[in-house]
Scaffold this motif. Structure first.
Motif, PDB file in Angstrom:
ATOM      1  N   LEU A 279       0.864  -1.195  -0.216  1.00 42.09           N
ATOM      2  CA  LEU A 279       0.133   0.036  -0.038  1.00 42.09           C
ATOM      3  C   LEU A 279       1.045   1.166   0.056  1.00 42.09           C
ATOM      4  O   LEU A 279       0.476   2.122  -0.741  1.00 42.09           O
TER       5      LEU A 279
ATOM      6  N   ASP B  13       2.486   1.588  -3.518  1.00 44.81           N
ATOM      7  CA  ASP B  13       1.372   2.077  -4.422  1.00 44.81           C
ATOM      8  C   ASP B  13       1.068   3.692  -4.244  1.00 44.81           C
ATOM      9  O   ASP B  13       1.162   4.290  -5.214  1.00 44.81           O
TER      10      ASP B  13
ATOM     11  N   SER C  88      -8.591  -1.118   5.469  1.00 42.42           N
ATOM     12  CA  SER C  88      -9.087   0.145   4.595  1.00 42.42           C
ATOM     13  C   SER C  88      -8.193   0.201   3.221  1.00 42.42           C
ATOM     14  O   SER C  88      -8.547   1.374   2.657  1.00 42.42           O
ATOM     15  N   ALA C  89      -7.789  -0.720   2.804  1.00 40.50           N
ATOM     16  CA  ALA C  89      -6.802  -0.770   1.771  1.00 40.50           C
ATOM     17  C   ALA C  89      -7.802  -0.495   0.426  1.00 40.50           C
ATOM     18  O   ALA C  89      -7.230   0.044  -0.333  1.00 40.50           O
ATOM     19  N   ARG C  90      -9.058  -1.011   0.181  1.00 41.54           N
ATOM     20  CA  ARG C  90      -9.803  -0.658  -0.801  1.00 41.54           C
ATOM     21  C   ARG C  90     -10.520   0.633  -0.687  1.00 41.54           C
ATOM     22  O   ARG C  90     -10.828   1.247  -1.583  1.00 41.54           O
ATOM     23  N   SER C  91     -10.746   1.056   0.601  1.00 43.25           N
ATOM     24  CA  SER C  91     -11.655   2.370   0.564  1.00 43.25           C
ATOM     25  C   SER C  91     -11.004   3.485   1.086  1.00 43.25           C
ATOM     26  O   SER C  91     -11.615   4.600   0.910  1.00 43.25           O
TER      27      SER C  91
END
Ligand code: NAP
Length: 521
Positions: free
Chosen positions: A282, A285, A468-471
């Motif tokens: 994360l 990224d 919360s990786a996706r949100s």
């Protein structure tokens, strides 16, 4: 000769009397349009905004002003393609980067249109309650209650070049909702998009006469014409902010000023992470995204990336592999992911700043070695591939001043190793106040403790953990629900944060009276 754009002042379109400044496509150098503010009667324009625009807005209650914002949202949505064309030509941005500005503006406006429904339903009432009544007498026969009314003057916005659309509407949404007329002075380099949006809204008759004005092409006299009840919201460099803070409008006439300025923001990979942990991925990224989105021309972009000392080589390897895959060049080419810097001056500033940073760092990934995509003239095109720098030991990070101090406003970041968390926190704080710091880790209590430790040096602490990786909304994205602005060198300003943004455009007044008078307010 290119077209000279209209200004909007005193409720009508008007043109400057000089030759104007030509806005240029930063990729091909093509002249686009001209802007000019020479000879405009600013004093009369401001008077019209204060009196006619202010009265028109105050005649509406907060919910009606919210409906006004919703109508602007629909209009801007319907013109979105035209705005993208202007952004690509004038800012040299790829579609995704233009969307950050244009759709970010629309989203912010629509958020405030929705938030207006939370304001008291008080037809015809311009003021809002601020506190309940408190007694000033033993028997309660004399009390105080605070109300918030729209400031009696206008709001002047002086904006930076990097977000011509969002920069306008993130300020205008709370100002108009509070009932305060707006005069916008966009940065000259990218004034076209903001000017087009204002003209569209005026021509569509969505706002009361005088509620929104735009002056493009120069700043002469803008502050001289401010009066005691006006407010000034500035976004740009610390150097310009310092000049504005010394102007008699601020020092003598009591004009309230909000400053959003430079910031050497940080990201921190927490101790205890390993190369195969989600937090590591994360972090990588986000660092790559922050270096490349809008070619790093974001006030919130990560400039300093802190990593545990033993992870520095592996982070460097992961980031450089990703940067090598980013195609940079003409935003008209389908394959291109990252467009241009905004103009030659900015290109030269970034080149110069990078050279200075190189004196204190080692180059891990050198953007100069990357091929650019498209038929580009290197003497004209302002395209620049990203560069990753590094300092090689925690002690060298302690010893360096430059890396904590110099904001290079382009696709540049520096990897900084730390020995332990206390040292990392100390080094993050050397930014002397930033808009945002982001933390990446998996230990919730440690993340929470560190967030609190860094809070008073930042406007926003963005914490990313696997759940919360996706949100999560992104290190660099400014959300209208959250505060934007940072202490210290970041300017000390506050914007957004939901309805609390209205406070800058309101005057809080204590009304002291008998309970019957307070009840009759
Ligand atoms: P800038 O050179 O300071 O210009 C900002 C604005 O100030 C422009 O509209 C400019 O007009 C105007 N201006 C310049 N001199 C003035 C004067 N004497 N009186 C009145 N207005 C004056 O900044 P920039 O190059 O546009 O933006 C880049 C900087 O802004 C970066 O350092 C970045 O960190 C910062 N920034 C901060 C935020 C934030 O929210 N904290 C957001 C975006 C950018 P002209 O264009 O006509 O010169």
């Amino acid at each position: 000769m290119t077209e000279l754009l209209d200004n909007v002042l005193a409720g009508r379109v008007c043109r400057g009397q000089g030759p104007g400044t030509t806005l240029v496509d930063p990729v091909h150098g093509t002249p686009l349009v001209r802007v000019d503010a020479t000879g405009l009667d600013l004093a009369a324009g401001y008077a019209h905004a204060r009196e006619t625009g202010g009265a028109g807005l105050r005649a509406l209650d907060p919910r009606q002003r919210g409906q006004m914002l919703a109508a602007i949202v629909s209009l801007l949505q319907s013109r979105r393609e035209a705005y993208h064309e202007i952004a690509r030509a004038n800012s040299g941005t790829v579609r995704q980067d233009s969307a950050l500005d244009i759709d970010g503006a629309i989203y912010t406006l629509s958020t405030y249109a929705r938030l207006a429904a939370q304001l008291p339903d008080a037809p015809g009432q311009a003021w809002l309650p601020h506190t309940d009544a408190l007694s000033l007498a033993k028997d309660g026969s004399f009390q105080t209650r605070h109300i918030a009314s729209p400031v009696a003057g206008l709001a002047l916005f002086i904006n930076a070049f990097n977000f011509p659309a969002w920069g306008l509407w993130e300020k205008a949404a709370p100002a108009l909702l509070a009932g305060v007329p707006v005069v916008l002075k966009p940065a000259t380099a990218t004034a076209w998009l903001a000017q087009r949006m204002v003209l569209d809204v005026i021509e569509a008759g969505l706002l009361p006469d005088g509620a929104l004005s735009v002056v493009c092409g120069g700043s002469d006299g803008l502050l001289d014409a401010l009066q005691p009840f006006d407010v000034l919201s500035f976004t740009g460099s610390a150097a310009t902010a310092a000049t504005l803070r010394g102007h008699p409008a601020i020092t003598h006439r009591g004009v309230r000023i909000n400053v959003e300025a430079d910031s050497v923001n940080s990201a921190l990979l927490m101790p205890g992470t390993t190369p195969d942990s989600p937090a590591f991925g994360l972090f990588v990224d986000e660092l790559v995204r922050e270096m490349t989105v809008k070619s790093g021309q974001k006030c919130t972009a990560i400039r300093r990336a802190f990593v545990p000392d033993h992870l520095r080589p592996v982070v460097a390897e992961a980031v450089q592999a990703r940067l090598a895959a980013v195609s940079v060049g003409d935003p008209r080419e389908a394959a291109v992911q990252m467009g241009a810097l905004v103009n030659r001056r900015q290109f030269d500033d970034v080149t110069h700043g990078l050279e200075r940073l190189r004196t204190a760092t080692r180059t891990v990934f050198d953007g100069r070695r990357q091929a650019l995509v498209g038929a580009l003239d290197p003497r004209v095109a302002c395209c620049m591939a990203p560069t990753l720098l590094a300092i090689d030991s925690p002690q060298a990070v302690e010893d360096s001043a430059l890396v904590h101090d110099l904001e290079v406003f382009g696709p540049v970041a520096t990897l900084l190793p730390y020995a332990d968390l206390p040292q990392a926190v100390r080094q993050v704080r050397r930014g002397q106040g930033s808009l945002v710091v982001s933390l990446y880790g998996e230990d919730a209590p440690a993340l929470a403790r560190t967030a609190v430790e860094l809070a008073n040096h930042h406007g926003r602490v963005h914490v990313v953990s696997p759940e919360s990786a996706r949100s999560h909304t992104g290190h660099g994205n400014v959300m209208p629900q959250s505060l934007h602005g940072g202490p210290g060198r970041a300017g000390g300003g506050e914007e957004l944060g939901g309805l609390q943004a209205l406070a800058f455009y309101q005057r809080r007044t204590a009304i002291q009276a008998a309970p019957s008078v307070l009840a009759a307010l």
